[in-house]
Motif scaffolding. Structure first.
Motif, PDB file in Angstrom:
ATOM      1  N   GLU A  32     -50.725  37.831  17.461  1.00  0.00           N
ATOM      2  CA  GLU A  32     -50.306  37.940  18.983  1.00  0.00           C
ATOM      3  C   GLU A  32     -49.223  38.605  19.216  1.00  0.00           C
ATOM      4  N   ASN A  33     -48.785  38.987  18.012  1.00  0.00           N
ATOM      5  CA  ASN A  33     -46.878  39.940  18.206  1.00  0.00           C
ATOM      6  C   ASN A  33     -47.779  41.347  18.309  1.00  0.00           C
ATOM      7  N   LEU A  34     -49.041  41.420  18.236  1.00  0.00           N
ATOM      8  CA  LEU A  34     -49.145  43.208  17.893  1.00  0.00           C
ATOM      9  C   LEU A  34     -49.716  43.695  19.013  1.00  0.00           C
ATOM     10  N   THR A  35     -49.164  45.341  19.212  1.00  0.00           N
ATOM     11  CA  THR A  35     -49.691  45.742  20.434  1.00  0.00           C
ATOM     12  C   THR A  35     -50.693  46.440  19.874  1.00  0.00           C
ATOM     13  N   VAL A  36     -51.822  46.522  20.037  1.00  0.00           N
ATOM     14  CA  VAL A  36     -52.460  47.782  20.269  1.00  0.00           C
ATOM     15  C   VAL A  36     -52.624  48.806  20.621  1.00  0.00           C
ATOM     16  N   THR A  38     -54.944  31.372  10.294  1.00  0.00           N
ATOM     17  CA  THR A  38     -53.789  30.964  10.795  1.00  0.00           C
ATOM     18  C   THR A  38     -52.670  31.668  10.675  1.00  0.00           C
ATOM     19  N   ALA A  39     -52.430  33.134   9.478  1.00  0.00           N
ATOM     20  CA  ALA A  39     -51.377  33.773  10.137  1.00  0.00           C
ATOM     21  C   ALA A  39     -51.273  35.069   9.835  1.00  0.00           C
ATOM     22  N   ILE A  40     -53.234  35.078  10.417  1.00  0.00           N
ATOM     23  CA  ILE A  40     -52.967  36.709  10.487  1.00  0.00           C
ATOM     24  C   ILE A  40     -53.637  35.909  12.310  1.00  0.00           C
ATOM     25  N   GLU A  41     -54.013  35.379  12.877  1.00  0.00           N
ATOM     26  CA  GLU A  41     -53.568  35.196  14.321  1.00  0.00           C
ATOM     27  C   GLU A  41     -52.612  35.781  14.708  1.00  0.00           C
ATOM     28  N   LYS A  42     -51.767  34.620  14.116  1.00  0.00           N
ATOM     29  CA  LYS A  42     -49.906  34.198  14.360  1.00  0.00           C
ATOM     30  C   LYS A  42     -49.395  36.024  14.633  1.00  0.00           C
ATOM     31  N   GLU A  43     -50.184  36.892  14.123  1.00  0.00           N
ATOM     32  CA  GLU A  43     -49.645  38.284  13.896  1.00  0.00           C
ATOM     33  C   GLU A  43     -49.806  38.622  14.417  1.00  0.00           C
ATOM     34  N   ALA A  99     -54.206  48.107   2.790  1.00  0.00           N
ATOM     35  CA  ALA A  99     -52.975  48.892   3.543  1.00  0.00           C
ATOM     36  C   ALA A  99     -54.688  51.044   3.772  1.00  0.00           C
ATOM     37  N   PRO A 100     -54.542  50.968   4.432  1.00  0.00           N
ATOM     38  CA  PRO A 100     -54.118  51.113   5.721  1.00  0.00           C
ATOM     39  C   PRO A 100     -55.261  50.251   6.349  1.00  0.00           C
ATOM     40  N   LEU A 101     -55.568  49.090   7.459  1.00  0.00           N
ATOM     41  CA  LEU A 101     -56.581  48.985   7.526  1.00  0.00           C
ATOM     42  C   LEU A 101     -56.286  48.610   9.611  1.00  0.00           C
ATOM     43  N   THR A 102     -57.409  48.584   9.882  1.00  0.00           N
ATOM     44  CA  THR A 102     -58.130  49.452  11.727  1.00  0.00           C
ATOM     45  C   THR A 102     -57.924  47.724  12.140  1.00  0.00           C
ATOM     46  N   PHE A 103     -57.731  47.798  13.259  1.00  0.00           N
ATOM     47  CA  PHE A 103     -57.635  47.113  14.655  1.00  0.00           C
ATOM     48  C   PHE A 103     -59.062  45.426  13.936  1.00  0.00           C
ATOM     49  N   ALA A 104     -60.201  47.028  13.569  1.00  0.00           N
ATOM     50  CA  ALA A 104     -60.991  45.979  13.700  1.00  0.00           C
ATOM     51  C   ALA A 104     -61.596  45.110  12.274  1.00  0.00           C
ATOM     52  N   GLU A 105     -61.052  45.653  10.891  1.00  0.00           N
ATOM     53  CA  GLU A 105     -61.250  45.290  10.065  1.00  0.00           C
ATOM     54  C   GLU A 105     -60.308  43.968   9.466  1.00  0.00           C
ATOM     55  N   ILE A 106     -59.244  44.357  10.392  1.00  0.00           N
ATOM     56  CA  ILE A 106     -57.976  42.792  10.318  1.00  0.00           C
ATOM     57  C   ILE A 106     -59.169  41.327  10.821  1.00  0.00           C
ATOM     58  N   LYS A 107     -59.607  41.393  12.154  1.00  0.00           N
ATOM     59  CA  LYS A 107     -59.743  40.795  12.837  1.00  0.00           C
ATOM     60  C   LYS A 107     -61.588  39.905  12.506  1.00  0.00           C
ATOM     61  N   ALA A 108     -62.105  41.367  11.150  1.00  0.00           N
ATOM     62  CA  ALA A 108     -62.997  40.604  10.552  1.00  0.00           C
ATOM     63  C   ALA A 108     -63.178  39.932   9.394  1.00  0.00           C
TER      64      ALA A 108
END
Length: 57
Positions: free
Chosen positions: A53-57, A46-51, A15-24
């Motif tokens: 799906e429920n994330l609002t950016v 796979t776990a990141i992809e599932k999370e 933490a903290p992570l930006t959306f771009a860092e999570i995708k990377a």
């Protein structure tokens, strides 16, 4: 970005992570898992992809 020790033994968070860092991280784990056959890397991707799906950016 910081590595955080969680209360549960042997558990950590980033933490903290930006959306771009999570995708990377997701993309790198997916690529490593597919190229090197790493089951753990594919599970992380796979776990990141599932999370995501429920994330609002």
């Amino acid at each position: 970005m910081k590595i955080i020790k969680l209360k549960t033994e042997n558990q950590f968070g980033l933490a903290p992570l930006t959306f771009a860092e999570i995708k990377a991280i997701r993309d790198a784990c997916k690529e490593y898992g597919n190229k090197k056959g790493s089951k753990a890397a594919l599970e992380i991707a796979t776990a990141i992809e599932k999370e995501l799906e429920n994330l609002t950016v």
